[in-house]
Write a protein that holds these residues in place. Structure first.
Motif, PDB file in Angstrom:
ATOM      1  N   VAL A   3      32.223  45.212  61.627  1.00  0.00           N
ATOM      2  CA  VAL A   3      32.261  44.174  60.603  1.00  0.00           C
ATOM      3  C   VAL A   3      33.004  44.738  59.399  1.00  0.00           C
ATOM      4  O   VAL A   3      32.771  45.883  59.003  1.00  0.00           O
ATOM      5  CB  VAL A   3      30.826  43.765  60.185  1.00  0.00           C
ATOM      6  CG1 VAL A   3      30.850  42.760  59.052  1.00  0.00           C
ATOM      7  CG2 VAL A   3      30.065  43.219  61.372  1.00  0.00           C
ATOM      8  N   ALA A   4      33.908  43.937  58.839  1.00  0.00           N
ATOM      9  CA  ALA A   4      34.628  44.334  57.628  1.00  0.00           C
ATOM     10  C   ALA A   4      34.152  43.472  56.466  1.00  0.00           C
ATOM     11  O   ALA A   4      34.112  42.245  56.580  1.00  0.00           O
ATOM     12  CB  ALA A   4      36.126  44.171  57.821  1.00  0.00           C
ATOM     13  N   LEU A   5      33.781  44.113  55.377  1.00  0.00           N
ATOM     14  CA  LEU A   5      33.429  43.408  54.150  1.00  0.00           C
ATOM     15  C   LEU A   5      34.602  43.554  53.191  1.00  0.00           C
ATOM     16  O   LEU A   5      35.078  44.668  52.956  1.00  0.00           O
ATOM     17  CB  LEU A   5      32.180  44.003  53.506  1.00  0.00           C
ATOM     18  CG  LEU A   5      30.894  43.999  54.316  1.00  0.00           C
ATOM     19  CD1 LEU A   5      29.759  44.573  53.469  1.00  0.00           C
ATOM     20  CD2 LEU A   5      30.546  42.612  54.795  1.00  0.00           C
ATOM     21  N   MET A   6      35.069  42.422  52.666  1.00  0.00           N
ATOM     22  CA  MET A   6      36.171  42.436  51.712  1.00  0.00           C
ATOM     23  C   MET A   6      35.650  41.952  50.364  1.00  0.00           C
ATOM     24  O   MET A   6      34.929  40.961  50.290  1.00  0.00           O
ATOM     25  CB  MET A   6      37.307  41.551  52.201  1.00  0.00           C
ATOM     26  CG  MET A   6      37.938  42.048  53.494  1.00  0.00           C
ATOM     27  SD  MET A   6      39.250  40.969  54.097  1.00  0.00           S
ATOM     28  CE  MET A   6      40.438  41.124  52.778  1.00  0.00           C
ATOM     29  N   TRP A   7      36.045  42.657  49.324  1.00  0.00           N
ATOM     30  CA  TRP A   7      35.656  42.367  47.948  1.00  0.00           C
ATOM     31  C   TRP A   7      36.937  42.338  47.128  1.00  0.00           C
ATOM     32  O   TRP A   7      37.718  43.295  47.174  1.00  0.00           O
ATOM     33  CB  TRP A   7      34.729  43.471  47.473  1.00  0.00           C
ATOM     34  CG  TRP A   7      34.248  43.416  46.061  1.00  0.00           C
ATOM     35  CD1 TRP A   7      33.038  42.937  45.640  1.00  0.00           C
ATOM     36  CD2 TRP A   7      34.909  43.879  44.886  1.00  0.00           C
ATOM     37  NE1 TRP A   7      32.922  43.078  44.275  1.00  0.00           N
ATOM     38  CE2 TRP A   7      34.067  43.660  43.789  1.00  0.00           C
ATOM     39  CE3 TRP A   7      36.150  44.462  44.649  1.00  0.00           C
ATOM     40  CZ2 TRP A   7      34.407  44.005  42.493  1.00  0.00           C
ATOM     41  CZ3 TRP A   7      36.505  44.801  43.357  1.00  0.00           C
ATOM     42  CH2 TRP A   7      35.628  44.570  42.297  1.00  0.00           C
ATOM     43  N   GLU A   8      37.194  41.243  46.408  1.00  0.00           N
ATOM     44  CA  GLU A   8      38.434  41.128  45.644  1.00  0.00           C
ATOM     45  C   GLU A   8      38.145  40.576  44.264  1.00  0.00           C
ATOM     46  O   GLU A   8      37.380  39.628  44.111  1.00  0.00           O
ATOM     47  CB  GLU A   8      39.419  40.209  46.381  1.00  0.00           C
ATOM     48  CG  GLU A   8      40.807  40.168  45.779  1.00  0.00           C
ATOM     49  CD  GLU A   8      41.013  38.980  44.847  1.00  0.00           C
ATOM     50  OE1 GLU A   8      41.966  39.012  44.063  1.00  0.00           O
ATOM     51  OE2 GLU A   8      40.220  38.026  44.896  1.00  0.00           O
ATOM     52  N   ALA A   9      38.737  41.214  43.245  1.00  0.00           N
ATOM     53  CA  ALA A   9      38.533  40.781  41.862  1.00  0.00           C
ATOM     54  C   ALA A   9      39.863  40.832  41.121  1.00  0.00           C
ATOM     55  O   ALA A   9      40.751  41.615  41.461  1.00  0.00           O
ATOM     56  CB  ALA A   9      37.513  41.670  41.162  1.00  0.00           C
ATOM     57  N   ARG A  10      39.977  39.995  40.112  1.00  0.00           N
ATOM     58  CA  ARG A  10      41.152  39.998  39.242  1.00  0.00           C
ATOM     59  C   ARG A  10      40.711  40.407  37.847  1.00  0.00           C
ATOM     60  O   ARG A  10      39.787  39.824  37.273  1.00  0.00           O
ATOM     61  CB  ARG A  10      41.799  38.616  39.211  1.00  0.00           C
ATOM     62  CG  ARG A  10      43.086  38.609  38.418  1.00  0.00           C
ATOM     63  CD  ARG A  10      43.801  37.306  38.571  1.00  0.00           C
ATOM     64  NE  ARG A  10      44.972  37.319  37.710  1.00  0.00           N
ATOM     65  CZ  ARG A  10      45.769  36.290  37.555  1.00  0.00           C
ATOM     66  NH1 ARG A  10      45.525  35.165  38.202  1.00  0.00           N
ATOM     67  NH2 ARG A  10      46.805  36.381  36.765  1.00  0.00           N
ATOM     68  N   ALA A  11      41.381  41.419  37.323  1.00  0.00           N
ATOM     69  CA  ALA A  11      40.997  41.975  36.032  1.00  0.00           C
ATOM     70  C   ALA A  11      41.358  41.042  34.886  1.00  0.00           C
ATOM     71  O   ALA A  11      42.280  40.229  34.979  1.00  0.00           O
ATOM     72  CB  ALA A  11      41.692  43.316  35.821  1.00  0.00           C
ATOM     73  N   ALA A  12      40.631  41.194  33.802  1.00  0.00           N
ATOM     74  CA  ALA A  12      41.005  40.534  32.552  1.00  0.00           C
ATOM     75  C   ALA A  12      42.366  41.100  32.134  1.00  0.00           C
ATOM     76  O   ALA A  12      42.747  42.212  32.534  1.00  0.00           O
ATOM     77  CB  ALA A  12      39.940  40.813  31.493  1.00  0.00           C
ATOM     78  N   GLN A  13      43.090  40.341  31.356  1.00  0.00           N
ATOM     79  CA  GLN A  13      44.442  40.711  30.928  1.00  0.00           C
ATOM     80  C   GLN A  13      44.528  42.168  30.463  1.00  0.00           C
ATOM     81  O   GLN A  13      43.778  42.585  29.577  1.00  0.00           O
ATOM     82  CB  GLN A  13      44.902  39.786  29.797  1.00  0.00           C
ATOM     83  CG  GLN A  13      46.310  40.039  29.313  1.00  0.00           C
ATOM     84  CD  GLN A  13      47.362  39.662  30.344  1.00  0.00           C
ATOM     85  OE1 GLN A  13      47.174  38.725  31.120  1.00  0.00           O
ATOM     86  NE2 GLN A  13      48.452  40.376  30.359  1.00  0.00           N
ATOM     87  N   GLY A  14      45.405  42.932  31.123  1.00  0.00           N
ATOM     88  CA  GLY A  14      45.655  44.310  30.731  1.00  0.00           C
ATOM     89  C   GLY A  14      44.595  45.319  31.120  1.00  0.00           C
ATOM     90  O   GLY A  14      44.663  46.483  30.713  1.00  0.00           O
ATOM     91  N   ARG A  15      43.614  44.913  31.937  1.00  0.00           N
ATOM     92  CA  ARG A  15      42.499  45.815  32.271  1.00  0.00           C
ATOM     93  C   ARG A  15      42.467  46.197  33.743  1.00  0.00           C
ATOM     94  O   ARG A  15      41.444  46.624  34.269  1.00  0.00           O
ATOM     95  CB  ARG A  15      41.179  45.182  31.837  1.00  0.00           C
ATOM     96  CG  ARG A  15      41.178  44.925  30.312  1.00  0.00           C
ATOM     97  CD  ARG A  15      39.870  44.585  29.757  1.00  0.00           C
ATOM     98  NE  ARG A  15      38.971  45.744  29.813  1.00  0.00           N
ATOM     99  CZ  ARG A  15      37.678  45.664  29.500  1.00  0.00           C
ATOM    100  NH1 ARG A  15      37.153  44.522  29.121  1.00  0.00           N
ATOM    101  NH2 ARG A  15      36.918  46.731  29.577  1.00  0.00           N
ATOM    102  N   GLY A  16      43.629  46.073  34.412  1.00  0.00           N
ATOM    103  CA  GLY A  16      43.692  46.387  35.840  1.00  0.00           C
ATOM    104  C   GLY A  16      43.303  47.814  36.160  1.00  0.00           C
ATOM    105  O   GLY A  16      42.592  48.076  37.130  1.00  0.00           O
ATOM    106  N   GLY A  17      43.761  48.752  35.366  1.00  0.00           N
ATOM    107  CA  GLY A  17      43.407  50.151  35.599  1.00  0.00           C
ATOM    108  C   GLY A  17      41.917  50.403  35.466  1.00  0.00           C
ATOM    109  O   GLY A  17      41.331  51.160  36.240  1.00  0.00           O
TER     110      GLY A  17
END
Length: 85
Positions: A3-17
């Motif tokens: 089983v593969a669990l995938m988790w995906e999020a998009r950072a607030a502006q400029g906070r990707g790192g």
């Protein structure tokens, strides 16, 4: 079964790192067969863990990051392997 669990999020502006560092520092209980972290344009972070478990097993999920770190709710998916091609 795998089983593969995938988790995906998009950072607030400029906070990707920061989001990437936060996700990499999370270690829910349990030992997946494999764990891999990805990043993409628009400061998106994806984490996939693979588990030797039934599809409906109670598996440890990555938690939600602090709300000020993301621009929208986290997306989660669960998949079962159908074999390698």
């Amino acid at each position: 079964m795998t089983v593969a669990l995938m988790w995906e999020a998009r950072a607030a502006q400029g906070r990707g790192g920061e989001l990437l560092a936060w996700a990499r520092a999370q270690h829910p209980s349990g030992s997946p067969l494999r764990r891999e972290t990805f990043r993409a344009p628009q400061d998106r972070v994806l984490l996939i863990t693979w588990w030797d478990a039934p599809y409906d097993a109670d598996l440890p999920e990555l938690p939600d990051p602090p709300s000020d770190l993301v621009s929208r709710p986290v997306h989660r998916w669960r998949f079962e392997s159908v074999g390698e091609d």
